[in-house]
Design an enzyme around this catalytic site. Structure first.
Site, mmCIF file in Angstrom:
data_model
loop_
_atom_site.group_PDB
_atom_site.id
_atom_site.type_symbol
_atom_site.label_atom_id
_atom_site.label_comp_id
_atom_site.label_asym_id
_atom_site.label_seq_id
_atom_site.Cartn_x
_atom_site.Cartn_y
_atom_site.Cartn_z
ATOM 1 N N TYR A 181 0.838 -1.209 0.000
ATOM 2 C CA TYR A 181 0.000 0.000 0.000
ATOM 3 C C TYR A 181 0.874 1.261 0.000
ATOM 4 O O TYR A 181 0.676 2.177 -0.799
ATOM 5 C CB TYR A 181 -0.888 -0.060 1.245
HETATM 6 N N1 LIG Z 1 -9.961 5.602 5.578
HETATM 7 C C1 LIG Z 1 -8.793 6.070 5.991
HETATM 8 O O1 LIG Z 1 -8.525 6.279 7.174
HETATM 9 C C2 LIG Z 1 -7.722 6.377 4.996
HETATM 10 C C3 LIG Z 1 -6.443 6.697 5.462
HETATM 11 C C4 LIG Z 1 -5.455 7.016 4.559
HETATM 12 C C5 LIG Z 1 -5.713 7.049 3.201
HETATM 13 N N2 LIG Z 1 -6.948 6.710 2.763
HETATM 14 C C6 LIG Z 1 -7.155 6.717 1.309
HETATM 15 O O2 LIG Z 1 -8.372 7.404 1.004
HETATM 16 C C7 LIG Z 1 -9.013 6.769 -0.102
HETATM 17 C C8 LIG Z 1 -10.412 6.307 0.282
HETATM 18 O O3 LIG Z 1 -10.323 5.482 1.417
HETATM 19 P P1 LIG Z 1 -11.609 4.785 2.077
HETATM 20 O O4 LIG Z 1 -11.247 4.466 3.478
HETATM 21 O O5 LIG Z 1 -12.810 5.591 1.796
HETATM 22 O O6 LIG Z 1 -11.649 3.418 1.263
HETATM 23 P P2 LIG Z 1 -12.877 2.410 1.124
HETATM 24 O O7 LIG Z 1 -12.243 1.067 1.007
HETATM 25 O O8 LIG Z 1 -13.906 2.649 2.177
HETATM 26 O O9 LIG Z 1 -13.498 2.833 -0.255
HETATM 27 C C9 LIG Z 1 -12.809 2.638 -1.458
HETATM 28 C C10 LIG Z 1 -13.814 2.634 -2.589
HETATM 29 O O10 LIG Z 1 -13.098 2.302 -3.768
HETATM 30 C C11 LIG Z 1 -13.816 1.310 -4.464
HETATM 31 N N3 LIG Z 1 -12.910 0.468 -5.221
HETATM 32 C C12 LIG Z 1 -11.988 -0.389 -4.728
HETATM 33 N N4 LIG Z 1 -11.382 -1.042 -5.737
HETATM 34 C C13 LIG Z 1 -11.933 -0.570 -6.890
HETATM 35 C C14 LIG Z 1 -11.740 -0.873 -8.258
HETATM 36 N N5 LIG Z 1 -10.846 -1.790 -8.657
HETATM 37 N N6 LIG Z 1 -12.475 -0.208 -9.175
HETATM 38 C C15 LIG Z 1 -13.395 0.713 -8.786
HETATM 39 N N7 LIG Z 1 -13.626 1.028 -7.488
HETATM 40 C C16 LIG Z 1 -12.908 0.390 -6.557
HETATM 41 C C17 LIG Z 1 -14.527 0.488 -3.383
HETATM 42 O O11 LIG Z 1 -15.653 -0.232 -3.893
HETATM 43 C C18 LIG Z 1 -14.905 1.561 -2.389
HETATM 44 O O12 LIG Z 1 -16.188 2.135 -2.657
HETATM 45 C C19 LIG Z 1 -8.077 5.624 -0.522
HETATM 46 O O13 LIG Z 1 -7.201 6.053 -1.517
HETATM 47 C C20 LIG Z 1 -7.330 5.323 0.756
HETATM 48 O O14 LIG Z 1 -6.090 4.691 0.512
HETATM 49 C C21 LIG Z 1 -7.951 6.371 3.615
#
Ligand SMILES: NC(=O)c1ccc[n+]([C@@H]2O[C@H](COP(=O)([O-])OP(=O)(O)OC[C@H]3O[C@@H](n4cnc5c(N)ncnc54)[C@H](O)[C@@H]3O)[C@@H](O)[C@H]2O)c1
Length: 252
Positions: free
Chosen positions: A155
């Protein structure tokens, strides 16, 4: 009237989590939003929320690892809204809690395919429209990358690549009037919260490393940072990363 009235925005991974919050924040500023997600039901739910606000929105069910599906998603946005002004590369999948030496080929394919490779696919497909005089690209990195968090090797490697993509595209695309920036969130919304609900000790550990000892919100925190980068106030901001992490990276 909002700061993004009539702008056409694509948000990947907006079928849930932070992406849905970003879509809501953009729509509340007047943007039309194309919601792209592998989870078609989630994308439809987000569109229902957006149209409930009076916004115009389109759901596109796509796997962003496939460049043909990415091209089709961008075409669908252009057919519906005329162009692409704002591209938010938010979606990403990855397997966590894996010792570095145990990272598999599949782990790398998943993290890189949904992260930097999909980010390049979308930026490439949207470029002809983004150079319409307004283009804004906002890519998602992670606070975990800044710390860096153990057990998250594939990641974090993939997020680091998104940092490189952001900087080089900012340099090359400035002449086209396109800004390219990143957000690095941490401890936000549903996905991470689910993990921490199941691992309360980790919750304590993580919040003890935040300056602001709370979870961030997809719309109010990440979404508003995206609105800033997508809006007129950030017209002279490019190639940078804003940490929206409660001071986590700064604290470590
Ligand atoms: N949640 C956190 O605390 C956090 C922390 C650091 C970074 N992030 C980053 O923020 C962003 C969103 O995070 P989140 O927690 O909302 O993630 P999440 O897993 O809740 O949501 C991700 C979304 O992306 C979609 N997705 C995954 N693979 C896919 C694909 N191949 N094609 C199309 N859609 C796809 C999923 O269906 C989901 O709706 C990400 O880039 C994550 O790395 C999140």
């Amino acid at each position: 009237m909002g700061t993004l009235n009539g702008k056409s925005a694509i948000v990947t991974g907006a079928g849930g989590g932070i992406g849905r919050g970003v879509a809501l924040a953009l729509a509340k500023e007047g943007a039309n939003v194309t919601v792209v997600d592998l989870n078609g039901d989630g994308a439809d739910e987000t569109v229902a929320l957006l149209t409930g606000l009076g916004a115009d929105a389109l759901a596109v069910h796509a796997d962003i690892r496939d460049s043909a599906q990415v091209d089709a998603a961008v075409s669908a946005a252009v057919d519906r809204f005329g162009t692409v002004d704002i591209l938010v590369n938010n979606a990403m999948g990855a397997r966590g809690q894996v010792a570095f030496e145990d990272i598999t080929d599949d782990d790398l394919d998943l993290a890189f395919g949904t992260g930097p490779i999909a980010t390049v696919y979308f930026m490439r497909a949207a470029f002809p429209y983004l150079k319409n005089g307004y283009g804004r690209v906002i890519n998602f990195r992670s606070g975990a990358e800044m710390i860096p968090l153990g057990g998250m090797g594939s990641y974090i490697a993939a997020k680091g690549a998104i940092g490189g993509i952001t900087r080089v595209a900012a340099r090359e695309w400035g002449v086209h009037g396109i800004t390219v920036n990143s957000i690095a969130p941490s401890a936000m919304t549903a996905a991470a919260k689910g993990y921490f609900d199941a691992n309360p000790d980790k919750l304590k550990e993580v919040l003890s490393t935040q300056s602001l000892q709370r979870f961030g919100d997809g719309e109010a925190d990440a979404g508003r940072a995206v609105v800033y980068l997508a809006g007129p106030d950030a017209s002279y901001v490019t190639g940078t990363t804003i940490s929206v992490d409660g001071g986590g990276a700064f604290y470590s």
